[in-house]
Design an enzyme around this catalytic site. Structure first.
Site, PDB file in Angstrom:
ATOM      1  N   TYR A  22      33.459  38.339  45.979  1.00  0.00           N
ATOM      2  CA  TYR A  22      32.959  39.429  45.494  1.00  0.00           C
ATOM      3  C   TYR A  22      32.881  39.448  43.992  1.00  0.00           C
ATOM      4  CZ  TYR A  22      31.973  44.643  44.703  1.00  0.00           C
ATOM      5  OH  TYR A  22      31.440  45.574  44.197  1.00  0.00           O
ATOM      6  N   ASP A  73      36.219  34.249  37.923  1.00  0.00           N
ATOM      7  CA  ASP A  73      36.647  35.843  38.073  1.00  0.00           C
ATOM      8  C   ASP A  73      37.895  36.207  38.302  1.00  0.00           C
ATOM      9  OD1 ASP A  73      36.549  38.223  38.699  1.00  0.00           O
ATOM     10  OD2 ASP A  73      34.590  38.184  40.019  1.00  0.00           O
ATOM     11  N   LYS A 105      40.098  45.726  36.227  1.00  0.00           N
ATOM     12  CA  LYS A 105      41.382  46.092  36.870  1.00  0.00           C
ATOM     13  C   LYS A 105      42.657  46.671  36.034  1.00  0.00           C
ATOM     14  CE  LYS A 105      39.463  45.016  41.539  1.00  0.00           C
ATOM     15  NZ  LYS A 105      38.904  46.322  41.718  1.00  0.00           N
TER      16      LYS A 105
HETATM   17  N1  PLP Z   1      35.236  40.879  40.533  1.00  0.00           N
HETATM   18  C1  PLP Z   1      36.286  40.936  41.341  1.00  0.00           C
HETATM   19  C2  PLP Z   1      37.050  39.603  42.106  1.00  0.00           C
HETATM   20  C3  PLP Z   1      36.435  42.114  42.243  1.00  0.00           C
HETATM   21  O1  PLP Z   1      37.581  42.003  42.938  1.00  0.00           O
HETATM   22  C4  PLP Z   1      35.481  43.403  41.573  1.00  0.00           C
HETATM   23  C5  PLP Z   1      36.047  44.583  42.389  1.00  0.00           C
HETATM   24  O2  PLP Z   1      36.777  44.824  43.261  1.00  0.00           O
HETATM   25  C6  PLP Z   1      34.714  43.101  40.460  1.00  0.00           C
HETATM   26  C7  PLP Z   1      34.372  41.832  40.093  1.00  0.00           C
HETATM   27  C8  PLP Z   1      33.865  44.182  40.092  1.00  0.00           C
HETATM   28  O3  PLP Z   1      34.520  45.053  39.381  1.00  0.00           O
HETATM   29  P1  PLP Z   1      34.367  46.450  39.089  1.00  0.00           P
HETATM   30  O4  PLP Z   1      34.416  47.220  40.187  1.00  0.00           O
HETATM   31  O5  PLP Z   1      35.273  46.886  38.049  1.00  0.00           O
HETATM   32  O6  PLP Z   1      32.896  46.583  38.747  1.00  0.00           O
END
Ligand code: PLP
Length: 304
Positions: A149, A252, A280
């Site tokens: 994700y 990521d 986060k």
């Molecule tokens: N990348 C990862 C690995 C994530 O776990 C998340 C959200 O849980 C995101 C991107 C997206 O982040 P945001 O919710 O701050 O847009």
């Protein structure tokens, strides 16, 4: 933090009357995502305990999906934030002194980050990382992994929770499936979906299609479909193939950053990606995020 010894209080069987009244209002216009079960509506949080609108307490294992590593309302952080916004303001259209302080801390901690740029969310950071990889390489397609994700943008909201049917393709040839209706097929087609932890499959894909692949985008430890760490040698192998074929490697680290090691998964596994994304824990629950990378790649961003 010491583990809690406090027993959460139960006032009424949830959902209580106030929660039920709020839920009835949902139907008139509020649509919540994700966590829809109890507690139905939160009143407040302190440490690892959240209290719902009827006074029931719960141990919060979610903690904002990760950012609240100090729990809810930690005194020192609340005081620092109140001090900042009450004496210095909270929104500027110019570089701020704190950009340098926070940015330099990220550079110090994260091995591959020479230059960084701030954003407001993890989704924005991964979108920006993709655009940067395309600008740097002049190529369009992105390798993405089944189960990863990266946020809810049309750019990458594909095969995060694919159907467990043949519609999702075979293990060594997954087919990209959009995770929402309303996504143009053209976006789905720009992602080449891969199975995680299978070096042979991605090696073949990159060997055959590197001329159209800008980057491999990966959660270095899958953390959004349970927790699946990379098998030994997998990230090293990915780094090697991507370098060999002129494909960028994007980590990521929105989940792993500042968590599994201070410098994220890249410090823990000792692999240097070209671009990394963070959110986060960086903002501790506030909308602060960033992406960064090597000077060579990020210089394109500085010119944009
Ligand atoms: N990348 C990862 C690995 C994530 O776990 C998340 C959200 O849980 C995101 C991107 C997206 O982040 P945001 O919710 O701050 O847009």
């Amino acid at each position: 933090l010491p583990p809690t010894t406090k027993q959460p209080k139960r006032i009424v069987t949830p959902p209580g009357p106030t929660a039920r009244a709020l839920a009835a209002r949902d139907e008139q216009g509020i649509s919540h995502s994700f966590v829809r079960d109890y507690p139905q509506a939160i009143h407040s949080g302190k440490g690892c305990i959240v209290t719902d609108v009827d006074g029931n307490e719960y141990i919060d294992y979610c903690l904002g999906y990760g950012p609240l590593i100090f729990g809810h309302s930690p005194k020192d952080i609340v005081q620092a934030v109140v001090e900042q916004i009450s004496t210095r303001g909270y929104h500027f259209s110019f570089p701020h002194e704190l950009d340098y302080k926070v940015g330099e801390a990220v550079q110090r901690l994260v091995p591959s980050v020479d230059l960084i740029r701030f954003t407001c969310s993890g989704t924005e950071s991964t979108m920006a990382a993709i655009r940067l990889a395309r600008a740097y390489t002049g190529k369009d397609n992105i390798n993405k992994f089944k189960g990863d994700y990266h946020g809810w943008s049309d750019l990458h909201y594909v095969s995060y929770h694919p159907a467990l049917t043949m519609a999702a393709g075979r293990h060594n040839a997954p087919r990209g499936l959009p995770d929402s209706t309303g996504m143009p097929q053209a976006f789905v087609d720009q992602l080449i979906i891969q199975p995680f932890n299978d070096l042979e499959v991605i090696e073949k894909t990159i060997r055959e299609r590197h001329f159209e692949i800008a980057a491999v985008l990966i959660e270095p430890t899958l953390a959004n479909c349970g927790v699946i760490p990379p098998v030994e040698g997998y990230l090293e192998g990915l780094r090697k193939i991507t370098e060999q074929y002129g494909v960028l490697l994007i980590f990521d680290e929105v989940m792993t950053g500042f968590r599994i090691a201070a410098g994220g998964a890249q410090e823990y596994y000792n692999i240097k990606p070209d671009i990394s994304t963070f959110a986060k824990v960086l903002g501790g629950g506030f909308p602060a995020a960033c992406f960064g990378g090597t000077k060579e790649v990020m210089e394109i961003e500085a010119k944009n």
